[in-house]
Design a protein around this motif. Structure first.
Motif, PDB file in Angstrom:
ATOM      1  N   ILE A  11       0.880  -1.183   0.000  1.00 42.15           N
ATOM      2  CA  ILE A  11       0.000   0.000   0.000  1.00 42.15           C
ATOM      3  C   ILE A  11       0.907   1.219   0.000  1.00 42.15           C
ATOM      4  CG2 ILE A  11      -1.835   1.260   1.192  1.00 42.15           C
ATOM      5  CD1 ILE A  11      -2.485  -1.390   2.655  1.00 42.15           C
ATOM      6  N   PRO A  13       2.620   4.433   0.949  1.00 42.35           N
ATOM      7  CA  PRO A  13       2.714   5.011   2.293  1.00 42.35           C
ATOM      8  C   PRO A  13       1.796   6.201   2.576  1.00 42.35           C
ATOM      9  CG  PRO A  13       4.869   4.374   1.558  1.00 42.35           C
ATOM     10  CD  PRO A  13       3.951   4.176   0.387  1.00 42.35           C
ATOM     11  N   VAL A  16      -1.667   5.137   3.719  1.00 44.33           N
ATOM     12  CA  VAL A  16      -1.747   4.602   5.084  1.00 44.33           C
ATOM     13  C   VAL A  16      -1.822   5.754   6.085  1.00 44.33           C
ATOM     14  CG1 VAL A  16      -0.554   3.212   6.834  1.00 44.33           C
ATOM     15  CG2 VAL A  16      -0.568   2.474   4.439  1.00 44.33           C
ATOM     16  N   GLY A  20      -5.049   6.700   8.508  1.00 44.03           N
ATOM     17  CA  GLY A  20      -4.893   6.816   9.955  1.00 44.03           C
ATOM     18  C   GLY A  20      -5.328   8.168  10.474  1.00 44.03           C
ATOM     19  N   PRO A 121       0.008   3.676  13.351  1.00 44.10           N
ATOM     20  CA  PRO A 121       0.071   2.575  12.365  1.00 44.10           C
ATOM     21  C   PRO A 121       0.940   2.917  11.158  1.00 44.10           C
ATOM     22  CG  PRO A 121      -2.187   2.918  13.068  1.00 44.10           C
ATOM     23  CD  PRO A 121      -1.375   4.043  13.645  1.00 44.10           C
ATOM     24  N   PHE A 122       0.917   4.164  10.737  1.00 44.31           N
ATOM     25  CA  PHE A 122       1.768   4.580   9.619  1.00 44.31           C
ATOM     26  C   PHE A 122       3.239   4.393   9.971  1.00 44.31           C
ATOM     27  CE2 PHE A 122       4.497   7.897   7.873  1.00 44.31           C
ATOM     28  CZ  PHE A 122       4.411   7.600   6.522  1.00 44.31           C
ATOM     29  N   TYR A 125       4.103   0.740  10.002  1.00 36.29           N
ATOM     30  CA  TYR A 125       4.095   0.234   8.625  1.00 36.29           C
ATOM     31  C   TYR A 125       5.368   0.653   7.887  1.00 36.29           C
ATOM     32  CZ  TYR A 125       2.511  -0.252   3.750  1.00 36.29           C
ATOM     33  OH  TYR A 125       2.397  -0.573   2.413  1.00 36.29           O
TER      34      TYR A 125
END
Length: 157
Positions: A11, A13, A16, A20, A121-122, A125
């Motif tokens: 995905i 970046p 993401v 979020g 979460p970013f 990830y």
């Protein structure tokens, strides 16, 4: 759509991060949860705007360096060269650092725990999925040129 010869990033970046932040913003709207006392409101906002300026500056410097080297900014397109000058002398990932600072700055400006948590979460990830894949890709594509750059330049700061 990912072009042939580009890193295998599942995905993109920014998507993401935007997801979020959107979830964090919606949760903040539904249940306003502050992580700093109201007495620090001005200081929190001032700090947030300062970090926002740093974030924008980092992104600008990184994009400028990429354009100078005629390489792609997007992770779904092949890299044309190892960018090792400008801001890239100090960090291998100024764009991702910029995005992390963007989330932190917005959480400070809004004094929102939800926005801060939406940024997390970013960051996970990027650190555990995107950067390792990009590093494998760059090593395979550019060999010693990338490995030498990687040895002398920190991942973050």
């Amino acid at each position: 759509m990912r072009e042939k010869g580009s890193p295998s990033i599942p995905i993109r970046p920014p998507m993401v991060l935007y997801a979020g932040l959107a979830v964090g913003g919606l949760l903040d709207y539904a249940a306003d949860v502050r992580f700093l006392p109201d007495s620090l409101g001005f200081l929190s906002s001032l700090s947030g705007y300062a970090l926002l300026a740093v974030s924008i500056g980092l992104m600008f410097m990184a994009c400028t360096a990429f354009r100078r080297e005629h390489t792609n900014v997007r992770t779904d397109r092949p890299a044309e060269s190892v960018v090792a000058d400008g801001i890239f002398r100090f960090t291998r990932n100024p764009m991702y650092l910029s995005f992390c600072l963007l989330g932190l700055s917005l959480s400070l400006i809004l004094n929102s725990l939800w926005v801060l948590l939406g940024t997390f979460p970013f960051c996970v990830y990027i650190h555990h999925v995107v950067i390792p894949e990009e590093e494998r890709y760059m090593e395979k594509r550019f060999g010693d040129a990338y490995l030498n750059y990687r040895r002398r330049t920190p991942r973050w700061l």
